[in-house]
Design an enzyme around this catalytic site. Structure first.
Site, short mmCIF file in Angstrom:
data_model
loop_
_atom_site.label_atom_id
_atom_site.label_comp_id
_atom_site.label_asym_id
_atom_site.label_seq_id
_atom_site.Cartn_x
_atom_site.Cartn_y
_atom_site.Cartn_z
N CYS A 96 70.11 26.90 46.37
CA CYS A 96 71.14 26.17 45.63
C CYS A 96 71.40 24.80 46.23
CB CYS A 96 72.43 26.99 45.56
SG CYS A 96 73.02 27.60 47.15
N ASN A 130 65.79 29.04 53.72
CA ASN A 130 65.13 28.09 52.83
C ASN A 130 64.97 26.74 53.53
OD1 ASN A 130 64.85 29.47 50.14
ND2 ASN A 130 67.03 29.74 50.45
N GLU A 170 73.78 24.31 39.15
CA GLU A 170 72.54 25.07 39.14
C GLU A 170 72.82 26.56 38.99
OE1 GLU A 170 70.62 22.08 42.49
OE2 GLU A 170 70.72 24.22 42.87
#
Length: 348
Positions: A334, A291, A93
Site C-alpha cells: 500500500c 515489501n 489504493e
C-alpha cells in the site's frame, strides 16, 4: 449552493430521518437502501421510487462512485491493484486477491497516514484526510463492479490506520455487514491496527466478530519504537495488556503481523523475544517478508531466516505461518501507486 452528500455515508436509520423529513413514508428508506447496494447507476434507475422522490434525491445526494484511475494486474498471480479517484481528486489504493475460498479485497481507510511506520509507503506525505464509511464501501463496490463478481472477504489493511478513523470504520463494518446491503459476514472481515490501545479496548467491548490483527514487527520497545513511532505512546506492555483484554472479552484469537526485515528483526534472538512475549496467548503470527519500498533501505529477510524464525516460535508453542507474497511485480504494497499518481496523475 451546498455540496451534495454521498448517500453511501448514510445508514438506513439516517435515510429514514431524511425521507420522513421531506414528507416521504419511512418504508421508502429500506427500498432506497437496497437500490444503493444493488449498485444503481443513478437515482433515476430506482424504478419503484416515486418520481418526485428520485428528483429530490438527485438534488441532495450523489451515489459517490469512484473512478478507476489506474489498474495493474500481476503476471505472477491473480492479484490486481486498483487506484480509485474520488470526487475531491484524492486517490486511494485497494488490492484484489484471489483465493480458493473467494475474492478478498484489501481496502484503505484513510487518504495518507500519520503513523509514520518506517517500512511503509503509506506514510509519504502524512495524513491528508480520513475516508468516510461511504468511500470505503465504494472501494468494495467499485472493484466488484469492475470484475462482475461479489467480494466475499475484506481486510482493512490498506493505506491508513483504521483505529485512527474509528467512528467511520465501525459504521463501515455495520453497513457492509447489513443483510440488505453488501451482506459481507463479520467473520469474513479482518481489521488491522498498529496498536492504538484505547481503540483496541473499545473494539473488544463492541464484540463485532471480526478478526483483529495487530502490526507488531518487533518484540522489544527499542526496535519497535524505531520501526513504529506509535510504540512511543503505547508501548509493548500496554499493547499486550489491551490484547489480553480483547482475548478475554471476545474469546477470539488475535493475529500478530510481523514483517521480517533483513538484519533488523529476523534473527533467532528476536524470535526468542517474540516467543516469550506471546507464549500461552490465544494468537497466531503472520510472518511477512517485508515489501521493498522505494527510498527505504529495508530488505527482505532470506528464506532460511524466515524458516528459522518460524521454527523458533514453534518451540514456544506459538503458531506461525508465512504470508504468501502476492502482487510483488505490481507494487501491491500500500502507498506506492498512490504516491506516483499524486506526483504525476498522467504517468501511472
Amino acid at each position: 449552493m451546498s455540496k451534495k452528500r454521498n448517500i453511501k455515508d448514510m445508514s438506513p436509520q439516517e435515510l429514514e430521518v431524511y425521507l420522513t423529513g421531506k414528507g416521504f413514508p419511512k418504508f421508502r428508506a429500506m427500498q432506497l437502501f437496497e437500490w444503493i447496494y444493488k449498485d444503481a447507476a443513478d437515482f433515476e434507475a430506482m424504478s419503484n421510487l416515486p418520481q418526485n422522490m428520485r428528483e429530490k434525491l438527485a438534488q441532495d445526494f450523489t451515489l459517490g462512485r469512484a473512478q478507476i484511475a489506474a489498474k495493474r494486474s500481476s503476471k505472477e498471480d491473480d492479484t490486481v491493484k486498483y487506484l480509485l479517484c474520488f470526487e475531491d481528486g484524492n486517490a486511494v489504493e485497494c488490492v484484489l486477491m484471489k483465493y480458493s475460498y473467494g475474492r478478498t479485497l484489501c481496502i484503505s481507510t484513510q487518504i495518507g497516514c500519520r503513523m509514520a511506520c518506517e517500512f511503509c509507503a503509506s506514510a509519504y506525505g502524512g495524513l491528508v484526510r480520513n475516508m468516510t464509511c461511504g468511500e470505503m464501501l465504494e472501494e468494495v463496490m467499485a472493484v466488484s463492479r469492475d470484475i462482475g463478481e461479489r467480494i466475499s472477504n475484506i481486510v482493512l489493511m490498506g493505506t491508513g490506520e483504521p483505529f485512527d478513523n474509528y467512528k467511520e470504520v465501525i459504521k463501515f463494518l455495520q453497513l457492509v455487514n447489513h443483510d440488505k446491503g453488501l451482506n459481507v459476514g463479520m467473520r469474513h472481515i479482518t481489521i488491522s491496527t498498529s496498536g492504538i490501545v484505547p481503540r483496541i479496548i473499545e473494539f473488544a467491548d463492541a464484540d463485532l466478530q471480526c478478526t483483529l490483527a495487530i502490526s507488531l514487527h518487533a518484540a522489544d520497545d527499542k526496535t519497535r519504537g524505531i520501526l513504529m513511532p506509535v510504540n512511543k505512546k503505547y508501548n509493548i506492555a500496554k499493547l499486550m495488556e489491551a490484547c489480553r483484554y480483547y482475548i478475554q472479552k471476545t474469546n477470539k484469537r488475535i493475529t500478530f503481523e510481523y514483517a521480517l526485515i533483513k538484519d533488523i528483526n529476523d534473527n533467532p534472538e528476536e524470535a526468542d523475544k517474540l516467543g516469550k512475549l506471546l507464549k500461552g496467548m490465544l494468537c497466531h503470527v503472520n510472518l511477512i517478508p517485508v515489501n521493498q519500498v522505494e527510498g527505504k533501505e529495508f530488505r527482505k529477510a532470506p528464506k532460511e531466516s524466515i524458516n528459522r524464525f518460524k521454527n523458533k516460535l514453534a518451540e514456544y508453542g506459538v503458531e506461525a505461518t508465512v504470508r504468501r507474497e502476492l502482487g510483488s511485480d505490481i507494487e501491491a504494497a500500500c502507498g506506492q501507486l498512490r504516491q506516483k499518481y499524486m506526483e504525476n496523475p498522467y504517468n501511472v
